[in-house]
Structures are given as structure tokens and as C-alpha cells.
Design a protein around this motif. Structure first.
Motif, PDB file in Angstrom:
ATOM      1  N   GLN A 208       0.694  -1.226   0.255  1.00 39.32           N
ATOM      2  CA  GLN A 208       0.071   0.479  -0.291  1.00 39.32           C
ATOM      3  C   GLN A 208       0.906   1.749   0.081  1.00 39.32           C
ATOM      4  OE1 GLN A 208      -3.307  -0.291  -0.401  1.00 39.32           O
ATOM      5  NE2 GLN A 208      -2.463  -2.688  -0.651  1.00 39.32           N
ATOM      6  N   ALA A 209       1.625   1.456   1.108  1.00 40.20           N
ATOM      7  CA  ALA A 209       2.737   2.775   1.305  1.00 40.20           C
ATOM      8  C   ALA A 209       3.696   2.295   1.455  1.00 40.20           C
ATOM      9  CB  ALA A 209       1.443   3.045   2.390  1.00 40.20           C
ATOM     10  N   VAL A 210       4.743   2.655   0.604  1.00 41.10           N
ATOM     11  CA  VAL A 210       5.927   3.286   1.029  1.00 41.10           C
ATOM     12  C   VAL A 210       6.758   3.888   1.976  1.00 41.10           C
ATOM     13  CG1 VAL A 210       8.598   3.029  -0.167  1.00 41.10           C
ATOM     14  CG2 VAL A 210       6.914   1.659  -1.275  1.00 41.10           C
ATOM     15  N   GLY A 211       7.785   3.834   2.444  1.00 40.23           N
ATOM     16  CA  GLY A 211       8.085   5.207   3.377  1.00 40.23           C
ATOM     17  C   GLY A 211       9.225   5.572   2.888  1.00 40.23           C
ATOM     18  N   ILE A 212       9.943   6.959   3.227  1.00 41.14           N
ATOM     19  CA  ILE A 212      10.671   6.911   2.417  1.00 41.14           C
ATOM     20  C   ILE A 212      12.250   8.051   4.516  1.00 41.14           C
ATOM     21  CG2 ILE A 212      12.571   7.979   1.269  1.00 41.14           C
ATOM     22  CD1 ILE A 212      11.400   6.115  -0.157  1.00 41.14           C
ATOM     23  N   ILE A 213      12.865   7.699   4.540  1.00 44.46           N
ATOM     24  CA  ILE A 213      13.818   8.615   5.972  1.00 44.46           C
ATOM     25  C   ILE A 213      14.688   8.781   5.092  1.00 44.46           C
ATOM     26  CG2 ILE A 213      14.646   8.412   7.939  1.00 44.46           C
ATOM     27  CD1 ILE A 213      11.977   6.752   8.068  1.00 44.46           C
ATOM     28  N   GLY A 214      14.772  10.155   4.262  1.00 42.48           N
ATOM     29  CA  GLY A 214      16.006  10.857   4.254  1.00 42.48           C
ATOM     30  C   GLY A 214      14.737  11.584   2.767  1.00 42.48           C
TER      31      GLY A 214
ATOM     32  N   ARG B 173       4.072  -1.775  -7.514  1.00 42.94           N
ATOM     33  CA  ARG B 173       2.787  -0.655  -7.478  1.00 42.94           C
ATOM     34  C   ARG B 173       2.561  -0.312  -6.299  1.00 42.94           C
ATOM     35  NH1 ARG B 173      -0.816  -0.822 -12.231  1.00 42.94           N
ATOM     36  NH2 ARG B 173       0.556  -2.099 -13.144  1.00 42.94           N
ATOM     37  N   PHE B 174       2.204   1.039  -6.194  1.00 39.16           N
ATOM     38  CA  PHE B 174       1.692   0.872  -4.650  1.00 39.16           C
ATOM     39  C   PHE B 174       1.518   2.850  -5.188  1.00 39.16           C
ATOM     40  CE2 PHE B 174       6.687   2.107  -5.363  1.00 39.16           C
ATOM     41  CZ  PHE B 174       7.171   3.105  -4.913  1.00 39.16           C
ATOM     42  N   GLU B 175       0.432   3.309  -4.138  1.00 38.31           N
ATOM     43  CA  GLU B 175      -0.296   4.612  -3.886  1.00 38.31           C
ATOM     44  C   GLU B 175       0.166   5.451  -3.016  1.00 38.31           C
ATOM     45  OE1 GLU B 175      -2.644   4.331  -6.536  1.00 38.31           O
ATOM     46  OE2 GLU B 175      -2.103   2.425  -7.197  1.00 38.31           O
ATOM     47  N   GLN B 176       1.096   5.049  -2.271  1.00 36.05           N
ATOM     48  CA  GLN B 176       0.861   6.354  -1.384  1.00 36.05           C
ATOM     49  C   GLN B 176       3.019   6.366  -0.689  1.00 36.05           C
ATOM     50  OE1 GLN B 176      -1.518   6.169   2.205  1.00 36.05           O
ATOM     51  NE2 GLN B 176      -0.874   8.425   2.565  1.00 36.05           N
ATOM     52  N   VAL B 177       2.827   7.737  -0.659  1.00 37.98           N
ATOM     53  CA  VAL B 177       4.494   7.207  -0.314  1.00 37.98           C
ATOM     54  C   VAL B 177       4.636   8.722   0.985  1.00 37.98           C
ATOM     55  CG1 VAL B 177       7.093   8.688  -0.394  1.00 37.98           C
ATOM     56  CG2 VAL B 177       6.279   7.569  -2.422  1.00 37.98           C
ATOM     57  N   LEU B 178       4.877   7.691   2.043  1.00 39.26           N
ATOM     58  CA  LEU B 178       5.341   8.647   3.425  1.00 39.26           C
ATOM     59  C   LEU B 178       6.960   8.844   3.689  1.00 39.26           C
ATOM     60  CD1 LEU B 178       2.680   7.092   3.686  1.00 39.26           C
ATOM     61  CD2 LEU B 178       2.976   7.304   6.011  1.00 39.26           C
ATOM     62  N   VAL B 179       7.507  10.387   4.269  1.00 45.85           N
ATOM     63  CA  VAL B 179       8.274  10.896   4.297  1.00 45.85           C
ATOM     64  C   VAL B 179       9.016  11.103   4.991  1.00 45.85           C
ATOM     65  CG1 VAL B 179       8.223  13.011   3.104  1.00 45.85           C
ATOM     66  CG2 VAL B 179      10.485  12.129   2.646  1.00 45.85           C
ATOM     67  N   TYR B 180      10.192  11.199   5.655  1.00 48.46           N
ATOM     68  CA  TYR B 180      10.078  11.998   6.990  1.00 48.46           C
ATOM     69  C   TYR B 180      11.775  12.278   6.812  1.00 48.46           C
ATOM     70  CZ  TYR B 180      12.751  13.178  11.097  1.00 48.46           C
ATOM     71  OH  TYR B 180      13.313  13.954  12.583  1.00 48.46           O
TER      72      TYR B 180
ATOM     73  N   VAL C 150       5.898   7.490  10.211  1.00 49.68           N
ATOM     74  CA  VAL C 150       6.503   6.018   8.412  1.00 49.68           C
ATOM     75  C   VAL C 150       6.521   5.196   9.064  1.00 49.68           C
ATOM     76  CG1 VAL C 150       8.132   6.088   6.813  1.00 49.68           C
ATOM     77  CG2 VAL C 150       8.281   8.737   7.738  1.00 49.68           C
ATOM     78  N   VAL C 151       7.227   3.991   9.666  1.00 53.32           N
ATOM     79  CA  VAL C 151       7.472   2.525   9.609  1.00 53.32           C
ATOM     80  C   VAL C 151       5.959   2.691  10.552  1.00 53.32           C
ATOM     81  CG1 VAL C 151       8.528   0.975  11.329  1.00 53.32           C
ATOM     82  CG2 VAL C 151      10.243   3.362  10.383  1.00 53.32           C
ATOM     83  N   VAL C 152       5.236   2.620  10.767  1.00 52.76           N
ATOM     84  CA  VAL C 152       4.282   2.111  11.361  1.00 52.76           C
ATOM     85  C   VAL C 152       3.090   1.876  10.273  1.00 52.76           C
ATOM     86  CG1 VAL C 152       4.295   1.988  13.410  1.00 52.76           C
ATOM     87  CG2 VAL C 152       2.561   4.083  12.145  1.00 52.76           C
ATOM     88  N   SER C 153       2.873   3.040   9.226  1.00 48.24           N
ATOM     89  CA  SER C 153       1.972   2.745   8.669  1.00 48.24           C
ATOM     90  C   SER C 153       2.449   2.567   6.743  1.00 48.24           C
ATOM     91  CB  SER C 153       1.804   4.527   8.327  1.00 48.24           C
ATOM     92  OG  SER C 153       1.485   5.176   9.150  1.00 48.24           O
ATOM     93  N   CYS C 154       3.559   1.832   6.883  1.00 48.59           N
ATOM     94  CA  CYS C 154       4.120   1.335   5.073  1.00 48.59           C
ATOM     95  C   CYS C 154       4.790  -0.167   5.787  1.00 48.59           C
ATOM     96  CB  CYS C 154       5.666   1.865   4.678  1.00 48.59           C
ATOM     97  SG  CYS C 154       5.286   4.561   4.717  1.00 48.59           S
ATOM     98  N   ASP C 155       4.920  -0.131   4.291  1.00 44.96           N
ATOM     99  CA  ASP C 155       5.033  -1.552   4.067  1.00 44.96           C
ATOM    100  C   ASP C 155       6.479  -1.972   3.795  1.00 44.96           C
ATOM    101  OD1 ASP C 155       2.216  -2.653   3.506  1.00 44.96           O
ATOM    102  OD2 ASP C 155       2.382  -1.502   2.446  1.00 44.96           O
ATOM    103  N   ILE C 156       6.731  -1.337   2.809  1.00 44.62           N
ATOM    104  CA  ILE C 156       8.848  -1.232   3.135  1.00 44.62           C
ATOM    105  C   ILE C 156       8.978   0.996   2.777  1.00 44.62           C
ATOM    106  CG2 ILE C 156      10.026  -0.761   0.729  1.00 44.62           C
ATOM    107  CD1 ILE C 156       8.676  -2.463  -0.947  1.00 44.62           C
TER     108      ILE C 156
END
Lengths: 334, 334
Positions: A130-136, A153-160, A191-197
Motif C-alpha cells: 500500500q504505502a512506501v516510506g522514505i527516511i531522508g 505498485r504502490f499508491e502512497q509515499v510517506l517521507v520523513y 513512517v514505519v508504522v504506516s508502511c509496508d516498505i
């Protein structure tokens, strides 16, 4: 000797599925072929907050091998210059003659590093994401996202990121280029709690990701740490993972996340680490269930540089119009 | 970035007293300044009987440092190619940017290696020299002789090599170029017993010079061994010497003659070794009497490469007409 500029190199080599395949093969070579990868040569220039790394690898049977010089000078922004720099060369494995020089300013490194992230996610992340997280929020954060789009395929990106300005710029650029919604998060936890990657792309010296935040199905690729003092993950993150993968075990035990896990744990974690090439070579399974927590520790290896450089050279040579040829015959003793 | 060819480099940098002074200063830097010299990176390519070495050194306070790639592919003669090859680059110590590339095909290495031989002889050989002996007949054998002529007067050269054809060619070339009588010897023993200075310039894996042949007043510079398996002097030669000097102690203990002396002796010999920089910095005396037997073990250090590269760059930049300038601005993420 042929010399290619960054512009010429970019016209031939992109971050695409072909580049990912090339890097995947490089990891397989590490596992199944005779590969000589000497330890990284490193020169620290403390006065300038800078470091220069030299990497190389020879894969038996290939006609050339690469030598890469890459630098990170972290005060360059004060001079209006990018922090990363570098070049690559390839040398004949038959005669020792320098064959070509890639004045890529670090571009091929960005591509091969991001491609390694894609290889890791391909084999280790859940199929449904669902969601991919990026730190940096640096250049490599952007490349990692592009690379992930090639394998999931993913629909959402979370960034910190620590700088709100850089987070905002990242959000705007990525939304525009990749057409994907980006949410700026106020903490790495969010970011971490909400993402699969989750991909960490920082030069952090104190761990950012805590073991408490892990959840079933999560895959983390930690690609920032490539030096003794760098660390992005709490050692406990690796202890809690169901699968620990790394690019090169001996190197990760010196320079990567494994290093800290081995120092702070009971040694079991480090023992269990699997090299990514064992998985791409299909000797060992990657992710085994949707509940697995997987962590991949990438420090960057010379075999990736040799693979991307040989791939670039094949295309650059074929495109006959580019490249500056310097005829420079050896002058004998007189 | 500026790129220079061998021809341009040769037009500016010769093997002369100025080059010897530059290398002498480099050794002094090793002793008195903050110098970072990472271990040599080495890639052995057994299938081609080849090896590639990467050396580097950063001398604190200098605006650039050098990275050198040098190769030796010992079957190249079958292809009509020289065995030695390579290039150097200099990198900014302020920004990490590559500044210049020297496509010197190993020329600057020949110069800095021979200049080190001259520095050793200047401080360690007797003032009055009758005959100089050379073991080996390659390009570096010729360079060493030219370098010795800069620091000592001598009337006679004795040479030993395994190939009579190469010995004959050496004799003819040196007599013509240096105007000095060359005697071809049938054994290395004949060279050693008859000379005041002996320079060994071979890739030998079994020792050539025996301790029995040593005599008061002799100075030996052994510059061939730069790898674990190479050895030109019996370990006993070092045990018998009154003074053992080396370029870089930790490196010679791994790659040079010291390595074999330390392994085969009681460790005392290795303990007594003095770095050449201690002598050029006038912290320790060189030769103390005309009777001393002195041995200098040279493995080649990155600080010599940085010194000769910075020296070359100063002259090449001043000579504005030469050098190819490649404008290659970093392309930002888009």
C-alpha cells in the motif's frame, strides 16, 4: 582511451528494469562466480568534512573491471556545490590498460545503488504494497522511489526528513515526477508504522528506526550506513527481524547495520545474515510469508560498480558519435 | 577537469634534481606531517598474469591528493605491449571534485620510483663510489641509473640479468645515453662483490642476493619487491646489514624485504628498521662510516605519487597551452 561525460552517460543509461536486471546479475555473480572484491579504500579529510571511497571488483571472465572513486564532502553546500562527486574507469583484464573513463559525477553510483534497493524489494517485500516510506530527502531518496516503482505498485509515499524545507521540496518534486501522493510525516515512527516498505537513505550516526515500531509484513532496506560510525537502525531491529539480508557480509560487519547488531547483540543476528546474491541466485528463499519482517543492509559493493560500468560501456561504445577518444601511446625509454 | 597525455607530462616533468627534491620532501612529510596513506588496494588477475595496484595518500594542508592506478601484466610482451600501465588523478581536498587526470602510462611512477632510489643513495651510499651494480634490465633499471647519476659520480656500471639479449640491449643503450662503461656480468655475485652501490629492480620470487657476498661500504637499494611473494634479498642480508632503512615500515613488513627478514629471523632486524623519512628529516643519521653496510627496502608509497602528481600539475597548469579541458557540470535530479 575513451572518455564520456555525465550527459553522454545519462543519454544511454537510465534507472530502468534493464539496470535492475544488471545489478541483480551482479549480486548473483557475487554468490556463484569467482569475484575479487578488495576492501574499500577510504581517505577521510576531516578538515573539509569530506571522505573519498575507492571501490573495485573483478568478476572472473569479464573483459574489463571497474575502479570507482566517489567522494562525499558534506560542507560543499556552503559553496553551492553538490556533496557527492566522483568518476569511474574500466581497465582491461587482459592487458591492464585503462579502457574508458566515465566522468559521471556520481550518476552511475546513484543508479546502481537505487537498483540494488529494487533488487532487495523485489525479493523481500510483500507482493501487495500500500504505502512506501522514505527516511531522508536527498537525491538517493528520489532514486530509491523510482527504483521501487519498477518492482512494486504502490499508491502512497510517506517521507520523513529533518529539514521541513527539504521535505516540502521532495514532496513537490516526487508528486510531479512520479504522479504519486506524498505525505510529509512529523516523525520516523509515523513512517514505519504506516508502511509496508521503508527505505532509509541518511548518513545518520545515531539510529533513527526503533525496534518497537516494527510490524508483521514490513520490509526495511537500510542503504545509508557505509562507514563504521554510521547507523540508521537500532541493533534490536535486526534481532527482531525474521530475515536479515545484506549485500556483502564481511563488509556489512565492518561498515553496515550488521556491525552494530554484532557488537551489541550475542552474535546470533550476524550469523544468521544471508547475502542478497544467495537469494537472487535462488539458493535461498527470500520472503517466506506475508508476516515476515525482513531487513536488508546495503553498504554498496564494487561488483555493482563493475556491472553498471560494463553495461554503460556497452551502450556508449555502440552509440559511436559520443565519447572523446584520446590517443596516448606509451613512449618507450629513450 | 583537465586531462594530460604522457607526451605533455614528459614535456614538463623530467628525472632531475628537482624531482629528487620533491620526493625527498615527500619522505620528510611522511615522518613529520599528518599523512593519511590507506593500505594499497590490489587486484590480482591470475588468468592474465596481471596485477593492478591502487595507491593514495593525503598530506594534511595540501590542496589536492593523488590516486594512482598502476598495472603490471607480465604476458603483455606476447602481444607486443609494455607490461606496465596506469594513470593518476588528483582530487580536491576541499570539495572532493576530480581536478586533473594524468594519462601518463606509468611515466610518473617510473620517475618517482627512481627518484626514491636517488634519495636513498644520497643519504646511505658512500660519498666516493667507483662502480654501481644493477640487477635487472627493465625500464626501471635504466631510470635508477639516471637517478643515481644525479647524486653520485661513478665511472663504471655492472649489470646482471637473466636474458643475455636484454643485458646486451641495456649495455648498448646505457653506454650511448649516459656515456658510461657497462660490464655485463655472468652472475649477481660478480655484481655485488665489485660494486659500492647495488640496485635490484626485478620481480623475483626467490632471493637473488646472498649475505655471503656483502662487503664493508656496500649500499643496496632493493626496489623490486612490492608483494607478499616477491623477494630479492636473502633474509640474512638484512640481518648482516649495519643499517636497515625502508620507505614505510608497516608496508615493508607486509610486502617488502623486511617481511621475509621478519618471518625468518628473530624479529630484531625488523625492529631496527628506520624509515627513510626519519633520515631525510634529519632526525636520524644515514650512513655513519665508510665501512657501514646499508640496505634500503623500497615498496613504493602513495605519498610519492601525491608529491609527483602535485609537482606535475603545477608545471602543466602553468604551461597553459597543454591539457584538454572537459567541462562536465553535475546534472541535478530532474
Amino acid at each position: 582511451m575513451m572518455i564520456f561525460t555525465e550527459k553522454e552517460i545519462r543519454s544511454c543509461v537510465g534507472l530502468d528494469l534493464e539496470a535492475v536486471r544488471v545489478i541483480e546479475e551482479a549480486f548473483t555473480d557475487l554468490a556463484v562466480s569467482k569475484v575479487i572484491t578488495p576492501p574499500i579504500m577510504r581517505i577521510d579529510i576531516e578538515e573539509s568534512n569530506g571522505e573519498v571511497d575507492i571501490k573495485s571488483a573483478y568478476v572472473a571472465g569479464k573483459p574489463f573491471f571497474a575502479i570507482k572513486v566517489s567522494s562525499g564532502f558534506f560542507d560543499n553546500y556552503k559553496l553551492g556545490l553538490p556533496s557527492a562527486n566522483g568518476l569511474m574507469m574500466i581497465v582491461s583484464t587482459v592487458t591492464g590498460e585503462p579502457e574508458a573513463l566515465f566522468l559521471d559525477n556520481g550518476y552511475l553510483t546513484e543508479v546502481r545503488t537505487a537498483a540494488a534497493g529494487a533488487v532487495a524489494a523485489k525479493h523481500l517485500a510483500k507482493e501487495e504494497v500500500q504505502a512506501v516510506g522514505i527516511i531522508g530527502t536527498g537525491a538517493q531518496a528520489r532514486y530509491q522511489l523510482r527504483a521501487l516503482q519498477l518492482v512494486r505498485r504502490f499508491e502512497q509515499v510517506l517521507v520523513y526528513g529533518r529539514s521541513p524545507q527539504k521535505v516540502q521540496a521532495f514532496k513537490e518534486e516526487v508528486e510531479k515526477e512520479l504522479g504519486i501522493e506524498v505525505t510529509a510525516c512529523s516523525s520516523p515512527r509515523q513512517v514505519v508504522v504506516s508502511c509496508d516498505i521503508v527505505v532509509t537513505t541518511t548518513p545518520a550516526k545515531d539510529p533513527i528506526i526503533k525496534a518497537d515500531w516494527l510490524h508483521p509484513g514490513l520490509h526495511i532496506t537500510a542503504m545509508g550506513s557505509d562507514a563504521e560510525e554510521k547507523q540508521e537502525l537500532e541493533a534490536e531491529v535486526l534481532n527482531k527481524a525474521d530475515r536479515i539480508i545484506c549485500d556483502r557480509k564481511d563488509q556489512c560487519l565492518r561498515l553496515g547495520e550488521l556491525h552494530h547488531a554484532a557488537e551489541q547483540g550475542d552474535g546470533k543476528t550476524a550469523d544468521q545474515a544471508i547475502e542478497l546474491g544467495e537469494i537472487t541466485a535462488k539458493r535461498i528463499e527470500g520472503r517466506r510469508s506475508d508476516k515476515d519482517i525482513t531487513v536488508c543492509d546495503l553498504t554498496g559493493t564494487g561488483v555493482q560498480d563493475t556491472a553498471i560500468a560494463l553495461y554503460a560501456y556497452k551502450w556508449l561504445k555502440a552509440q559511436k558519435t559520443s565519447g572523446l577518444i584520446i590517443e596516448n601511446k606509451k613512449i618507450s625509454f629513450s
